[in-house]
Design an enzyme around this catalytic site. Structure first.
Site, PDB file in Angstrom:
ATOM      1  N   ASP A   1      -6.243  -7.896  14.258  1.00 52.68           N
ATOM      2  CA  ASP A   1      -5.786  -9.217  14.678  1.00 52.68           C
ATOM      3  C   ASP A   1      -6.538  -9.705  15.914  1.00 52.68           C
ATOM      4  O   ASP A   1      -6.986 -10.855  15.974  1.00 52.68           O
ATOM      5  CB  ASP A   1      -4.276  -9.196  14.940  1.00 52.68           C
ATOM      6  CG  ASP A   1      -3.824  -7.996  15.768  1.00 52.68           C
ATOM      7  OD1 ASP A   1      -4.675  -7.197  16.230  1.00 52.68           O
ATOM      8  OD2 ASP A   1      -2.605  -7.843  15.969  1.00 52.68           O
TER       9      ASP A   1
ATOM     10  N   ASP B   1       8.703  -5.624   9.855  1.00 55.07           N
ATOM     11  CA  ASP B   1       9.873  -5.620  10.736  1.00 55.07           C
ATOM     12  C   ASP B   1      10.229  -7.008  11.254  1.00 55.07           C
ATOM     13  O   ASP B   1      11.047  -7.130  12.172  1.00 55.07           O
ATOM     14  CB  ASP B   1       9.646  -4.677  11.912  1.00 55.07           C
ATOM     15  CG  ASP B   1       8.314  -4.896  12.612  1.00 55.07           C
ATOM     16  OD1 ASP B   1       7.396  -5.418  11.971  1.00 55.07           O
ATOM     17  OD2 ASP B   1       8.192  -4.533  13.793  1.00 55.07           O
TER      18      ASP B   1
ATOM     19  N   ASP C   1       4.736  -9.112   9.359  1.00 53.02           N
ATOM     20  CA  ASP C   1       4.857  -7.661   9.260  1.00 53.02           C
ATOM     21  C   ASP C   1       6.237  -7.285   8.747  1.00 53.02           C
ATOM     22  O   ASP C   1       7.183  -8.090   8.757  1.00 53.02           O
ATOM     23  CB  ASP C   1       4.603  -7.012  10.619  1.00 53.02           C
ATOM     24  CG  ASP C   1       3.119  -6.880  10.926  1.00 53.02           C
ATOM     25  OD1 ASP C   1       2.293  -7.178  10.042  1.00 53.02           O
ATOM     26  OD2 ASP C   1       2.780  -6.489  12.067  1.00 53.02           O
TER      27      ASP C   1
ATOM     28  N   ASP D   1       0.825  -1.215   0.000  1.00 51.05           N
ATOM     29  CA  ASP D   1       0.000   0.000   0.000  1.00 51.05           C
ATOM     30  C   ASP D   1       0.858   1.264   0.000  1.00 51.05           C
ATOM     31  O   ASP D   1       0.362   2.358   0.298  1.00 51.05           O
ATOM     32  CB  ASP D   1      -0.902   0.026   1.243  1.00 51.05           C
ATOM     33  CG  ASP D   1      -2.104  -0.898   1.116  1.00 51.05           C
ATOM     34  OD1 ASP D   1      -2.343  -1.416   0.015  1.00 51.05           O
ATOM     35  OD2 ASP D   1      -2.808  -1.095   2.129  1.00 51.05           O
TER      36      ASP D   1
END
Length: 493
Positions: free
Chosen positions: A238, A147, A145, A90
């Site tokens: 989540d 990281d 994710d 995105d």
């Protein structure tokens, strides 16, 4: 009038302290269970043939870590005909070009990797995951994710419990690439260690509801559909999906022995941005799902634990009320009426509300085999840090209770590893926050410092330590936030 006001303020003070004491007692209870109870039984299920998995990488403006993430996903040791990778991009910056180049590079070498760009960013991360879900060929979805950096054997180590057709999700434990960067990252690591080693472990072992942590976990595609899919009407998609799936009858598995390395926010500004989102999102889920939990045909212990879990972040509002509204008048009335005898009520309540957390963090280090003495400084910093976060997170609670909507604000990642300190790599990658919060924290810290000096001068020895604690908490959080905004070169310790 004075007597009535004293009763009102002191009653409010003790009501809040009792609420905080209940949450502290709950943490003591989980710690006790971790000490006395066995872990979740290892699954006996195994896949004869490894199933097809879609690896989803939701990203937004992650130019400093996107190549590392893609390369780690490609390096997963899994049959190439049974794995596909989706880069759910995105981004509005050069992340897109970097991701496209890495995708082309790996695709030319036979990797099934798709770089997916949506028409718009509607629904933020939840929207990206839902968009990818419609195009996923895998029966299971590994979500990572930006990281996170999984080891090559991560997927193989985590997949087997899903051979049980009743299991919806398997969650791994987090480890940290930059744990030793500074005091803030070390304190966060201790905080998260306790969450995984005690909270997630005990809830899983006792068949209580627990949550997917947003990353480093594998979902069954069918379970996501059965639960109603990803929804973007909370900031913690989540947590929301986790509870809806378990309400639908699906079971979760926690694998604490399987770890995935990640990057912690390296400065206070980024940490507060993350905490605001997590806190507000959890209260939004609380408001939406607690009625459904109590209507469901579930054991009482499951309902109670789920309720405590979803309401736990209300503690920040309680702390804020105690600091802002009740502490000053409460001290004045206590000293004016010479209510020293109330110390016998205050002391155990304060111990329950604070020392219970210290034991929780200490035991979390013990469970993971980390020397507790080596982490005493971080653990000693955690209590004032949590108090100092009361303004930031208390505001998040109020916004959620009032129905104030917020955009999904990403947590800045800088690619820091080990002792690398990276806090101002690029202005565009800083957490977007108002400056009002930190100056309000500084103001509160100064006010409590002045109040503490006055209490000492008046020899109000029972109240002075609390004022000093509050002063240190708010001043340290406010100063750390301002420091994170100052120009600083990238450095390596």
């Amino acid at each position: 009038m004075g007597d009535a006001a004293a009763i009102i303020f002191l009653s409010g003070h003790y009501l809040i302290m009792m609420m905080l004491g209940v949450l502290g007692a709950h943490r003591l209870y989980l710690t006790y269970l971790q000490w006395r109870s066995p872990a979740q039984r290892p699954t006996q299920w195994r896949f004869d043939d490894l199933p097809r998995v879609t690896v989803q990488l939701p990203v937004f403006n992650e130019r400093l870590v996107i190549a590392r993430l893609i390369d780690a996903a490609v390096a997963l040791d899994y049959p190439r005909d049974q794995i596909e990778i989706q880069i759910l991009d995105d981004s509005t910056d050069e992340t897109t070009a970097i991701a496209a180049a890495r995708a082309d590079y790996h695709r030319a070498r036979g990797i099934r990797i798709e770089h997916i760009i949506r028409p718009d960013r509607r629904g933020f991360k939840a929207g990206a995951l839902a968009y990818g879900l419609e195009r996923a060929n895998g029966e299971f979805l590994l979500i990572l994710d930006a990281d996170f950096v999984p080891a090559p054997d991560f997927l193989r180590a985590l997949i087997d419990p899903l051979a049980d057709p009743g299991v919806a999700m398997v969650q791994a434990r987090w480890a940290y690439l930059n744990r030793e960067s500074n005091l803030i990252t070390r304190a966060q690591a201790v905080l998260l260690d306790a969450h995984f080693a005690i909270e997630q472990s005990r809830r899983a072992a006792r068949n209580l509801f627990f949550n997917f942590n947003g990353t480093a976990g594998i979902w069954r595609k069918q379970a996501i559909s059965d639960a109603g899919g990803w929804r973007a009407d909370t900031l913690t998609e989540d947590l929301d999906l986790s509870y809806r799936a378990q309400l639908a009858g699906w079971r979760f598995v926690y694998r604490g022995e399987v770890i995935c390395r990640s990057e912690l926010p390296a400065d206070m500004n980024a940490f507060k941005t993350q905490q605001h989102r997590w806190t507000k999102g959890s209260i939004e889920v609380m408001l939406r799902l607690i009625p459904a939990i109590w209507r469901a045909k579930l054991p009482l212990r499951v309902k109670v634990e789920a309720t405590v879990h979803l309401t736990s972040n209300l503690s920040y509002l309680f702390i804020l009320l105690e600091c802002l509204v009740l502490f000053g008048p409460g001290v004045a009335f206590r000293e004016a009426y010479h209510l020293d005898a109330l110390l016998w009520i205050d002391a155990p309540l304060f111990a329950l509300a604070s020392l219970s957390h210290l034991s929780f963090f200490l035991f979390g280090q013990r469970v993971l085999g980390i020397g507790m003495r080596a982490r005493l400084r971080e653990i000693a910093f955690l209590i004032p840090m949590l108090i100092g976060l009361a303004l930031n997170n208390g505001r998040a609670v109020v916004e959620a209770l009032l129905g104030v909507r917020s955009d999904f604000v990403r947590t800045p990642k800088h690619g820091g590893i080990g002792k690398a300190v990276v806090v101002r790599a690029n202005a565009a990658y800083r957490a977007a926050r108002s400056h009002l919060g930190e100056w309000t924290e500084i103001g509160l810290g100064v006010a409590f410092a002045i109040g503490g000096i006055w209490l000492i001068q008046q020899q109000y020895w029972l109240s002075a330590p609390f004022a000093i604690l509050f002063a240190f908490s708010f001043l340290s959080i406010g100063a750390s936030t301002i420091q994170a905004r100052l120009p600083r070169r990238l450095a390596t310790a």
